[in-house]
Design an enzyme around this catalytic site. Structure first.
Site, PDB file in Angstrom:
ATOM      1  N   LYS A 492     -29.871  34.143 -27.368  1.00 30.26           N
ATOM      2  CA  LYS A 492     -30.693  32.963 -27.654  1.00 30.26           C
ATOM      3  C   LYS A 492     -29.927  32.014 -28.569  1.00 30.26           C
ATOM      4  O   LYS A 492     -28.921  32.381 -29.177  1.00 30.26           O
ATOM      5  CB  LYS A 492     -32.008  33.388 -28.317  1.00 30.26           C
ATOM      6  CG  LYS A 492     -31.827  34.133 -29.629  1.00 30.26           C
ATOM      7  CD  LYS A 492     -33.165  34.546 -30.224  1.00 30.26           C
ATOM      8  CE  LYS A 492     -32.944  35.282 -31.551  1.00 30.26           C
ATOM      9  NZ  LYS A 492     -34.207  35.579 -32.235  1.00 30.26           N
ATOM     10  N   TYR A 727     -18.816   9.189 -51.060  1.00 28.75           N
ATOM     11  CA  TYR A 727     -20.020   8.414 -51.332  1.00 28.75           C
ATOM     12  C   TYR A 727     -20.541   8.649 -52.756  1.00 28.75           C
ATOM     13  O   TYR A 727     -20.481   9.774 -53.271  1.00 28.75           O
ATOM     14  CB  TYR A 727     -21.117   8.796 -50.331  1.00 28.75           C
ATOM     15  CG  TYR A 727     -20.926   8.198 -48.955  1.00 28.75           C
ATOM     16  CD1 TYR A 727     -20.901   6.822 -48.761  1.00 28.75           C
ATOM     17  CD2 TYR A 727     -20.781   9.023 -47.835  1.00 28.75           C
ATOM     18  CE1 TYR A 727     -20.732   6.282 -47.493  1.00 28.75           C
ATOM     19  CE2 TYR A 727     -20.617   8.489 -46.563  1.00 28.75           C
ATOM     20  CZ  TYR A 727     -20.590   7.111 -46.396  1.00 28.75           C
ATOM     21  OH  TYR A 727     -20.419   6.577 -45.146  1.00 28.75           O
ATOM     22  N   MET A 776     -20.859  12.264 -42.550  1.00 23.33           N
ATOM     23  CA  MET A 776     -21.376  12.627 -41.235  1.00 23.33           C
ATOM     24  C   MET A 776     -20.294  13.248 -40.356  1.00 23.33           C
ATOM     25  O   MET A 776     -20.531  14.253 -39.672  1.00 23.33           O
ATOM     26  CB  MET A 776     -21.962  11.400 -40.526  1.00 23.33           C
ATOM     27  CG  MET A 776     -22.524  11.723 -39.145  1.00 23.33           C
ATOM     28  SD  MET A 776     -23.152  10.293 -38.267  1.00 23.33           S
ATOM     29  CE  MET A 776     -24.672   9.988 -39.173  1.00 23.33           C
TER      30      MET A 776
END
Length: 832
Positions: A492, A727, A776
């Protein structure tokens, strides 16, 4: 040899008493691929984990008639043309036969062992010697217990030198390897500090390895390791054996002086017999340099001139010891195998290709694949053509003059090109679509160009999955099962992030009894990929019951609503259909999904009604009844776990009684298999353990890491004190540092929590902290004290940094780390 000779060597009993004396030319054992059936002798190996006697009927059907066995299977009794040689232990018999074959030869034989570099040293020595000697060597990484005698059997009259590698398995195993190989020279490569169930210290591993070299005339090893020197000196069997040592240590036979890295090559200087020598190799990594030093020492021992050695060392090839499975262009799958080691190697690669059942069309690209040992050119390409035809390969693309000259041998769809450049220029890549492709040849620059052109994703962050490690982990857990207990493997959540049909295909080939998926969509994906193994769906969506039965998926039923919805769907069908297999989930304390004690009486009533109304053909068949342990990995909650097991046993018995036929019962997960063997019942469910995560340190030592998340350094920057990184300027630079930017971020599954020093990666065997916020698509690392350059490899987790350690730093569990890896990260599967 003739059968009569073999019977004498093995002291075997021949059943049913054949009188013919067939000649045996090839041996087959373990999972090796079937050579020509005529003259083949199969050894049915039997161990705690596996019994190859079940393969006899299949091999008999393919034409094999001679078998060495410990017993005759019931399904083979009465086959009068089958020739059985009965022995006490088939592996011992295989070793005896190989040892007897070995005694016929007087050529120099080198035995190689250690943890790191065995295969590369063996392959490089064969390459370096091939210009003036006929070399026989172990095929590929062929050093399992059966591999050593099978390799020795390959010795033929006319061979000038033999090179065999031997792997460490259990205490005393190396002595048995020595009895088969009987080496005249030895090479001990690197011995690492990774321990397992049989060897808990480096000293034990060295002691075991040195048993291979009793009786050799010379032993080659690196003198820079004091513990190796001490154990060689302290070993009575080796004390009088001359050593040819290399290293920086004073007194080394070949004393290494300096290493200069430049333009992708390494120039090594050393002194030998007071003479200054130098070689240049086309590699720069530490492992390659160590492997080259072993080869340099060996060639000097063989009295090759420094000039010849230097010339040959410059052209050392890359050694690819593994097949890789990757996503390819136009919805294709690509198997890359840059290890050309004879016909057996091609058989293995074709078999691996055929496991990719998600595609019906299959293409083989042969790139400069020279004739294997013992073959003339005509015979070689005729054998390849037969192999491809017998394995239903759709098309061959031959690259190179030799294969093109034998185009007439191939009866399947075919194209030929004189070289790789012509292929890349003239063959449209749009000609590959919805197929499985095998690229087979020498791993050269041309091979890499074709491999790169066929790959779909060029994203440099990838997850490598070791299929051999999955097989090892599966076999480990199987060895714990009582005879007759079945196994369901959980695939799974994209096989815990590792990839669905690739893992399922491997598990199907290893004959697991069931696969477990989370949703109907996951099950359908496997069926479309050619997976035939029974599949249980843990959380079936009621509106898709039709799709579920169309693809022969078996639902978990966990409450009366899903039960009644299934019956309603079944009753709505107009065409007759077989009973739907279902799996009843019981809640014994987890309090997630499942029928509890309060729900059970009503379920039993409905089961009884189904049985009564259905007569000979009920609407459903209860395939299994099962439950889930809440705390099988926590010793402090063992009383609760035992209570769950007792409750399950009682509830399951009630279901079985109402059904009136045998119903499979299962409750154990990976941790339960390890800790509660008394509760195996009829089947167990193997999940996270299959993927290399043990319930405790003891269990972890038996398992292998299956996956490595890696990327590269995109850019390196020098930052002065006072600057900030990332950042919100979260990382303040307090001193001048070098940083690396790597293309992996939270969109790839690397959590933001991994930044600001919480997590680290490995670069060139050193730890590099992640600094600043994780972005990201990328993050930044501190390269202080690390020699690195752009495009160097970066390991996020793997052997150097286990996923358990990463999970601990993130205050989570390995399941979450695995399943968070996004699908944009390229998966690459490899098998030795």
């Amino acid at each position: 040899m003739f059968i009569s000779e073999i019977i004498s060597i093995l002291n075997a009993q021949r059943i049913p008493g054949h009188s013919g004396d067939a000649e045996i030319s090839s041996l087959l054992a373990g999972s090796r691929h079937l050579p020509a059936t005529e003259g083949c002798l199969f050894f049915a190996l039997k161990s705690a984990r596996n019994d190859d006697h079940h393969r006899i009927e299949e091999l008999y059907g393919k034409g094999v008639r001679h078998f060495v066995v410990q017993y005759i299977p019931e399904n083979m009794k009465g086959r009068d043309d089958a020739d059985f040689l009965l022995v006490e232990n088939t592996l011992d018999a295989l070793r005896q036969l190989a040892a007897a074959h070995r005694k016929q030869f007087t050529v120099p034989i080198t035995g190689i062992t250690g943890d790191n570099g065995k295969t590369t040293v063996k392959e490089w020595l064969a390459y370096l010697l091939a210009a003036d000697r006929k070399v026989v060597k172990s095929p590929k990484s062929y050093y399992c217990p059966a591999g050593v005698p099978l390799a020795v059997w390959e010795m033929q009259p006319g061979d000038d030198i033999a090179i065999f590698e031997a792997g460490r398995s259990q205490p005393g195993g190396m002595q048995r390897n020595r009895e088969v190989i009987q080496p005249t020279a030895g090479i001990l490569t690197g011995v690492d500090a990774v321990f397992d169930e049989h060897f808990t210290t480096r000293e034990q591993k060295i002691e075991e390895d040195l048993q291979l070299f009793t009786g050799v005339k010379t032993l080659i090893y690196c003198a820079d390791h004091a513990d190796v020197r001490q154990q060689v000196a302290g070993n009575p069997a080796l004390k009088e054996i001359p050593a040819f040592t290399w290293g920086t240590a004073r007194g080394s036979t070949l004393r290494r002086q300096d290493t200069v890295i430049q333009n992708g090559s390494a120039t090594l200087t050393a002194t030998y017999k007071k003479e200054q020598l130098a070689i240049t190799i086309p590699f720069t990594d530490k492992a390659a340099i160590e492997n080259a030093m072993h080869c340099w020492a060996f060639l000097l021992l063989m009295k090759y001139s420094p000039k010849v050695i230097a010339e040959r060392m410059q052209t050392l090839p890359a050694v690819g010891t593994r097949m890789e499975l990757k996503e390819a262009i136009n919805n294709c799958s690509l198997v890359s195998d840059g290890y050309p080691s004879g016909f057996h190697s091609l058989q293995t690669a074709v078999d691996f290709l055929n496991r990719q059942q998600q595609h019906t069309k299959k293409t083989v690209i042969l790139l400069n694949f020279p004739p294997g040992r013992g073959y003339g050119e005509n015979e070689w390409y005729a054998a390849i053509a037969r192999l491809l035809a017998e394995n239903n390969i759709s098309r061959i693309i031959g690259i190179g003059q030799a294969v093109a000259q034998h185009a007439g041998e191939f009866t399947i769809e075919k194209s030929f090109f004189p070289d790789a450049a012509s292929f890349l220029r003239d063959f449209p890549l749009s000609g590959f679509r919805d197929e499985a492709i095998l690229l087979k040849g020498v791993q050269t620059a041309a091979f890499e160009k074709i491999d790169s052109a066929l790959q779909e994703k060029t994203y440099k962050t990838k997850l490598e999955i070791n299929l051999d490690a999955i097989t090892h982990n599966l076999d480990h857990f199987r060895s714990k099962l009582t005879s007759g207990v079945r196994l369901m493997a959980m695939v799974k959540a994209f096989s815990y992030g590792s990839g669905s049909f690739e893992i399922a295909g491997l598990l199907q080939s290893r004959q697991v009894d069931y696969l477990g998926v989370a949703s109907i969509d996951e099950g359908v994906e496997l069926r479309k990929a050619g997976i035939r193994t029974p599949i249980m769906v843990i959380n079936p969506e009621e509106q898709y019951f039709g799709k579920m039965t169309d693809y022969q998926l078996e639902p978990e039923i966990y409450n009366l609503r899903t039960w009644r919805a299934l019956l309603e769907y079944i009753n709505s069908r107009t065409a007759p259909a077989p009973p739907v297999p279902v799996h009843i989930k019981l809640d014994t304390g987890m309090h997630r999904l499942g029928f509890g004690d309060n729900d059970l009486p009503q379920l039993l009533e409905e089961l009884a009604k189904i049985r009564q109304d259905g007569g000979e053909q009920p609407a459903v068949h209860i395939a299994s009844v099962f439950s889930h342990l809440a705390a099988s990995d926590n010793p402090q909650l063992d009383r609760f776990t035992h209570r769950q097991i007792v409750t399950f046993k009682r509830m399951a018995q009630q279901v079985k009684t109402v059904c009136g036929y045998p119903v499979c019962r299962h409750i154990l997960n990976s941790a339960g298999i390890a800790r509660f063997p008394e509760a195996q019942f009829d089947m167990v469910r193997l999940g996270i353990g299959l993927y290399g995560i043990g319930v405790n340190e003891t269990e972890q030592q038996h398992l292998k890491n299956i996956s490595t998340l890696k990327t590269v350094i995109s850019q390196i920057k020098q930052l002065p004190a006072g600057e900030t990184v990332g950042y919100n300027r979260n990382h303040k630079v307090t001193r001048e540092i070098r940083i690396g930017i790597i293309p992996i971020g939270y969109a790839d599954g690397l959590p933001r929590k991994f930044g600001n020093g919480k997590g680290s990666v490995w670069v060139n065997e050193k730890q590099a902290p992640v600094i600043g916020n994780v972005c990201m698509d990328m993050c930044m690392i501190d390269l202080s004290g690390i020699t690195a350059q752009e495009n160097d490899e970066v390991i996020v987790f793997g052997d150097a940094q286990p996923v358990t350690e990463v999970a601990k730093n993130l205050e989570t569990i390995p399941y979450e780390v695995f399943t968070n890896i996004s699908r944009r990260v390229k998966r690459s599967y490899f098998q030795e």
